[in-house]
Design a protein around this motif. Structure first.
Motif, PDB file in Angstrom:
ATOM      1  N   GLY A  99      13.051  -8.678   2.584  1.00 30.50           N
ATOM      2  CA  GLY A  99      11.920  -7.797   2.837  1.00 30.50           C
ATOM      3  C   GLY A  99      10.726  -8.604   3.313  1.00 30.50           C
ATOM      4  O   GLY A  99      10.816  -9.817   3.510  1.00 30.50           O
ATOM      5  N   MET A 100       9.609  -7.952   3.518  1.00 31.49           N
ATOM      6  CA  MET A 100       8.406  -8.629   3.966  1.00 31.49           C
ATOM      7  C   MET A 100       7.777  -9.393   2.807  1.00 31.49           C
ATOM      8  O   MET A 100       7.609  -8.849   1.706  1.00 31.49           O
ATOM      9  CB  MET A 100       7.411  -7.614   4.535  1.00 31.49           C
ATOM     10  N   GLY A 101       7.419 -10.643   3.051  1.00 28.26           N
ATOM     11  CA  GLY A 101       6.943 -11.514   1.988  1.00 28.26           C
ATOM     12  C   GLY A 101       5.796 -10.955   1.186  1.00 28.26           C
ATOM     13  O   GLY A 101       5.767 -11.048  -0.052  1.00 28.26           O
ATOM     14  N   GLU A 102       4.832 -10.341   1.853  1.00 30.72           N
ATOM     15  CA  GLU A 102       3.651  -9.813   1.183  1.00 30.72           C
ATOM     16  C   GLU A 102       3.991  -8.702   0.197  1.00 30.72           C
ATOM     17  O   GLU A 102       3.261  -8.473  -0.778  1.00 30.72           O
ATOM     18  CB  GLU A 102       2.661  -9.279   2.226  1.00 30.72           C
ATOM     19  N   ALA A 103       5.102  -8.011   0.450  1.00 27.24           N
ATOM     20  CA  ALA A 103       5.463  -6.857  -0.369  1.00 27.24           C
ATOM     21  C   ALA A 103       6.141  -7.232  -1.685  1.00 27.24           C
ATOM     22  O   ALA A 103       6.324  -6.381  -2.555  1.00 27.24           O
ATOM     23  CB  ALA A 103       6.364  -5.916   0.427  1.00 27.24           C
ATOM     24  N   PHE A 104       6.523  -8.496  -1.838  1.00 30.01           N
ATOM     25  CA  PHE A 104       7.126  -8.929  -3.099  1.00 30.01           C
ATOM     26  C   PHE A 104       6.027  -9.259  -4.103  1.00 30.01           C
ATOM     27  O   PHE A 104       5.024  -9.882  -3.761  1.00 30.01           O
ATOM     28  CB  PHE A 104       8.017 -10.158  -2.875  1.00 30.01           C
ATOM     29  N   SER A 105       6.234  -8.853  -5.335  1.00 29.61           N
ATOM     30  CA  SER A 105       5.245  -9.112  -6.380  1.00 29.61           C
ATOM     31  C   SER A 105       5.369 -10.561  -6.867  1.00 29.61           C
ATOM     32  O   SER A 105       6.425 -11.176  -6.729  1.00 29.61           O
ATOM     33  CB  SER A 105       5.458  -8.166  -7.556  1.00 29.61           C
ATOM     34  N   PRO A 106       4.302 -11.107  -7.442  1.00 29.83           N
ATOM     35  CA  PRO A 106       4.399 -12.453  -8.020  1.00 29.83           C
ATOM     36  C   PRO A 106       5.517 -12.558  -9.056  1.00 29.83           C
ATOM     37  O   PRO A 106       6.176 -13.595  -9.152  1.00 29.83           O
ATOM     38  CB  PRO A 106       3.025 -12.657  -8.654  1.00 29.83           C
ATOM     39  N   ALA A 200      21.227  -8.003  -2.739  1.00 28.03           N
ATOM     40  CA  ALA A 200      19.863  -8.473  -2.465  1.00 28.03           C
ATOM     41  C   ALA A 200      18.822  -7.497  -3.006  1.00 28.03           C
ATOM     42  O   ALA A 200      18.977  -6.279  -2.903  1.00 28.03           O
ATOM     43  CB  ALA A 200      19.671  -8.678  -0.965  1.00 28.03           C
ATOM     44  N   ARG A 201      17.748  -8.042  -3.570  1.00 27.99           N
ATOM     45  CA  ARG A 201      16.653  -7.223  -4.087  1.00 27.99           C
ATOM     46  C   ARG A 201      15.619  -6.981  -2.981  1.00 27.99           C
ATOM     47  O   ARG A 201      15.368  -7.859  -2.159  1.00 27.99           O
ATOM     48  CB  ARG A 201      15.964  -7.938  -5.245  1.00 27.99           C
ATOM     49  N   GLY A 202      15.051  -5.807  -2.987  1.00 32.11           N
ATOM     50  CA  GLY A 202      13.975  -5.487  -2.062  1.00 32.11           C
ATOM     51  C   GLY A 202      12.629  -5.665  -2.722  1.00 32.11           C
ATOM     52  O   GLY A 202      12.531  -5.880  -3.936  1.00 32.11           O
ATOM     53  N   PRO A 203      11.548  -5.585  -1.967  1.00 39.47           N
ATOM     54  CA  PRO A 203      10.208  -5.773  -2.527  1.00 39.47           C
ATOM     55  C   PRO A 203       9.782  -4.602  -3.399  1.00 39.47           C
ATOM     56  O   PRO A 203      10.140  -3.452  -3.145  1.00 39.47           O
ATOM     57  CB  PRO A 203       9.321  -5.904  -1.286  1.00 39.47           C
ATOM     58  N   GLU A 204       8.986  -4.901  -4.424  1.00 39.67           N
ATOM     59  CA  GLU A 204       8.510  -3.856  -5.331  1.00 39.67           C
ATOM     60  C   GLU A 204       7.356  -3.053  -4.735  1.00 39.67           C
ATOM     61  O   GLU A 204       7.218  -1.866  -4.994  1.00 39.67           O
ATOM     62  CB  GLU A 204       8.040  -4.500  -6.646  1.00 39.67           C
ATOM     63  N   THR A 205       6.548  -3.701  -3.901  1.00 36.10           N
ATOM     64  CA  THR A 205       5.366  -3.021  -3.360  1.00 36.10           C
ATOM     65  C   THR A 205       5.735  -2.350  -2.038  1.00 36.10           C
ATOM     66  O   THR A 205       5.445  -2.861  -0.945  1.00 36.10           O
ATOM     67  CB  THR A 205       4.205  -4.014  -3.165  1.00 36.10           C
ATOM     68  N   VAL A 206       6.369  -1.202  -2.142  1.00 34.86           N
ATOM     69  CA  VAL A 206       6.866  -0.490  -0.958  1.00 34.86           C
ATOM     70  C   VAL A 206       5.720  -0.097  -0.031  1.00 34.86           C
ATOM     71  O   VAL A 206       5.862  -0.110   1.201  1.00 34.86           O
ATOM     72  CB  VAL A 206       7.671   0.754  -1.379  1.00 34.86           C
ATOM     73  N   ALA A 207       4.564   0.223  -0.600  1.00 38.45           N
ATOM     74  CA  ALA A 207       3.419   0.639   0.218  1.00 38.45           C
ATOM     75  C   ALA A 207       2.992  -0.466   1.177  1.00 38.45           C
ATOM     76  O   ALA A 207       2.549  -0.191   2.291  1.00 38.45           O
ATOM     77  CB  ALA A 207       2.257   1.035  -0.684  1.00 38.45           C
ATOM     78  N   VAL A 208       3.121  -1.700   0.748  1.00 42.23           N
ATOM     79  CA  VAL A 208       2.796  -2.822   1.630  1.00 42.23           C
ATOM     80  C   VAL A 208       3.861  -2.961   2.712  1.00 42.23           C
ATOM     81  O   VAL A 208       3.566  -3.194   3.889  1.00 42.23           O
ATOM     82  CB  VAL A 208       2.667  -4.131   0.822  1.00 42.23           C
ATOM     83  N   GLN A 209       5.106  -2.799   2.326  1.00 45.40           N
ATOM     84  CA  GLN A 209       6.218  -2.930   3.286  1.00 45.40           C
ATOM     85  C   GLN A 209       6.046  -1.944   4.444  1.00 45.40           C
ATOM     86  O   GLN A 209       6.267  -2.285   5.607  1.00 45.40           O
ATOM     87  CB  GLN A 209       7.549  -2.674   2.560  1.00 45.40           C
ATOM     88  N   THR A 210       5.643  -0.716   4.134  1.00 41.92           N
ATOM     89  CA  THR A 210       5.522   0.305   5.180  1.00 41.92           C
ATOM     90  C   THR A 210       4.406  -0.013   6.170  1.00 41.92           C
ATOM     91  O   THR A 210       4.433   0.459   7.314  1.00 41.92           O
ATOM     92  CB  THR A 210       5.257   1.689   4.556  1.00 41.92           C
ATOM     93  N   GLN A 211       3.442  -0.842   5.777  1.00 48.58           N
ATOM     94  CA  GLN A 211       2.347  -1.197   6.679  1.00 48.58           C
ATOM     95  C   GLN A 211       2.796  -2.121   7.818  1.00 48.58           C
ATOM     96  O   GLN A 211       2.049  -2.347   8.762  1.00 48.58           O
ATOM     97  CB  GLN A 211       1.214  -1.852   5.879  1.00 48.58           C
ATOM     98  N   TYR A 212       4.013  -2.623   7.721  1.00 52.63           N
ATOM     99  CA  TYR A 212       4.551  -3.484   8.778  1.00 52.63           C
ATOM    100  C   TYR A 212       5.309  -2.689   9.840  1.00 52.63           C
ATOM    101  O   TYR A 212       5.918  -3.269  10.732  1.00 52.63           O
ATOM    102  CB  TYR A 212       5.458  -4.554   8.163  1.00 52.63           C
ATOM    103  N   GLY A 213       5.263  -1.366   9.734  1.00 60.59           N
ATOM    104  CA  GLY A 213       5.883  -0.521  10.741  1.00 60.59           C
ATOM    105  C   GLY A 213       7.378  -0.725  10.836  1.00 60.59           C
ATOM    106  O   GLY A 213       8.087  -0.739   9.827  1.00 60.59           O
ATOM    107  N   ASP A 214       7.891  -0.897  12.065  1.00 61.11           N
ATOM    108  CA  ASP A 214       9.327  -1.045  12.293  1.00 61.11           C
ATOM    109  C   ASP A 214       9.825  -2.474  12.085  1.00 61.11           C
ATOM    110  O   ASP A 214      11.036  -2.719  12.126  1.00 61.11           O
ATOM    111  CB  ASP A 214       9.684  -0.610  13.718  1.00 61.11           C
ATOM    112  N   LEU A 215       8.912  -3.412  11.883  1.00 63.46           N
ATOM    113  CA  LEU A 215       9.320  -4.814  11.782  1.00 63.46           C
ATOM    114  C   LEU A 215      10.361  -5.073  10.694  1.00 63.46           C
ATOM    115  O   LEU A 215      11.324  -5.818  10.936  1.00 63.46           O
ATOM    116  CB  LEU A 215       8.097  -5.701  11.559  1.00 63.46           C
TER     117      LEU A 215
END
Length: 301
Positions: A99-106, A200-215
């Protein structure tokens, strides 16, 4: 070939499963470790027991939770009780996050580091006292080409593999004088034969993931591209190629094993990157007067 007593972590599936089967077929005493062998991994334990019986090999499943130092030491104690020695430890247990790095929690980052890095230290703390007393041993690690050739869409995993390889290499300098060798096996990507991607685990912060659009969807097309690269390079040997690589490492005489073995059908060039790093490292260590800590066969330096 000398019959060795081997402990392998993360043996339930994928690369770990390939390693224990290859080593058992080569005639070694292999302890395939995983956690909860009476519950969640009962079926895997039974499959390996069947493999052992069917092939008349010495493959034993042992309880070991790499997240518990007590469990690591208990498993090693059991091996010593049964065999009286431990020649090889393969640090293979690991997990993947996509997933997108920013969307994973610490907390997720800490979780993957605990599994992919700290667990290696736990296992080493259990096996190294034994190997030092023996005056000989071998630590094998399952690394990743992503530790050197950084890839997007799995930031926590890439960071953990880079840290794991750094830990393994730094410790290798410290243990070599006690007769303990270190080999990092570096696989490329495998799109089949492993449950790594399925689990594989996905990111917990889904709201952040969606801000990356189709990427984030880019990752879904990478498997086919990897398969195409493999095909262009003559085809992938599958995860069994990693198991066979570890088998071949054990077959080499003590003192003649390379520091890294690459099993990369995508031919990313991380072997060339490592060769340069290795040369610079030895050059700097020579200036410091500690080049004797680099455990590399002289004819391969």
């Amino acid at each position: 070939m000398e019959r060795k007593v081997v402990l392998v972590t993360g043996s339930g599936s994928g690369i770990g499963r390939a390693i224990v089967e290859s080593l058992a077929l080569a005639g070694h005493v292999v302890y395939a470790s995983m956690r909860d062998i009476a519950g969640r991994n009962k079926a895997r334990r039974e499959e390996l027991a069947h493999f052992s019986q069917q092939n008349s090999v010495d493959l034993r499943v042992i309880e070991l939770d790499v997240l518990s130092e007590i469990s690591c030491k208990a498993a090693v104690d059991q091996i010593l009780f049964e065999e009286g020695r431990l020649d090889v430890a393969v640090n293979n247990a690991g997990m993947l996050m996509i997933g997108m790095g920013e969307a994973f929690s610490p907390s997720q980052l800490l979780q993957i580091f605990d599994t992919n890095v700290v667990s290696w230290l736990r296992v080493n703390r259990a096996v190294l006292p034994v190997m030092r007393r023996q005056g000989r041993g071998l630590l094998v690690y399952t690394g990743s080409t992503t530790a050197k050739l950084i890839e997007p869409f799995m930031t926590p995993y890439v960071a953990s593999k880079a840290a794991g390889e750094a830990l393994a290499e730094a410790m290798s300098f410290e243990v070599t004088r006690f007769g303990v060798e270190t080999v990092i096996v570096v696989p490329g990507a495998f799109t089949s034969g492993t449950e790594h991607f399925a689990d594989a685990r996905g990111p917990e912060t889904v709201a952040v993931q969606t801000q990356y659009g189709d990427l984030p969807n880019t990752v879904f097309g990478l498997g086919d591209k990897l398969d195409a690269i493999d095909a262009a390079n003559g085809g992938s040997g599958g995860v069994q190629a990693v198991g066979d690589a570890v088998r071949d490492v054990l077959a080499l005489p003590h003192g003649e094993r390379p520091s890294r073995v690459f099993v990369d059908f995508q031919e990313k060039g991380t072997d060339e990157m490592h060769a340069l790093t290795q040369a610079k490292q030895e050059e700097f260590f020579t200036k410091l007067g500690i080049d004797g800590l680099i455990s590399i066969p002289k004819d391969k330096r």
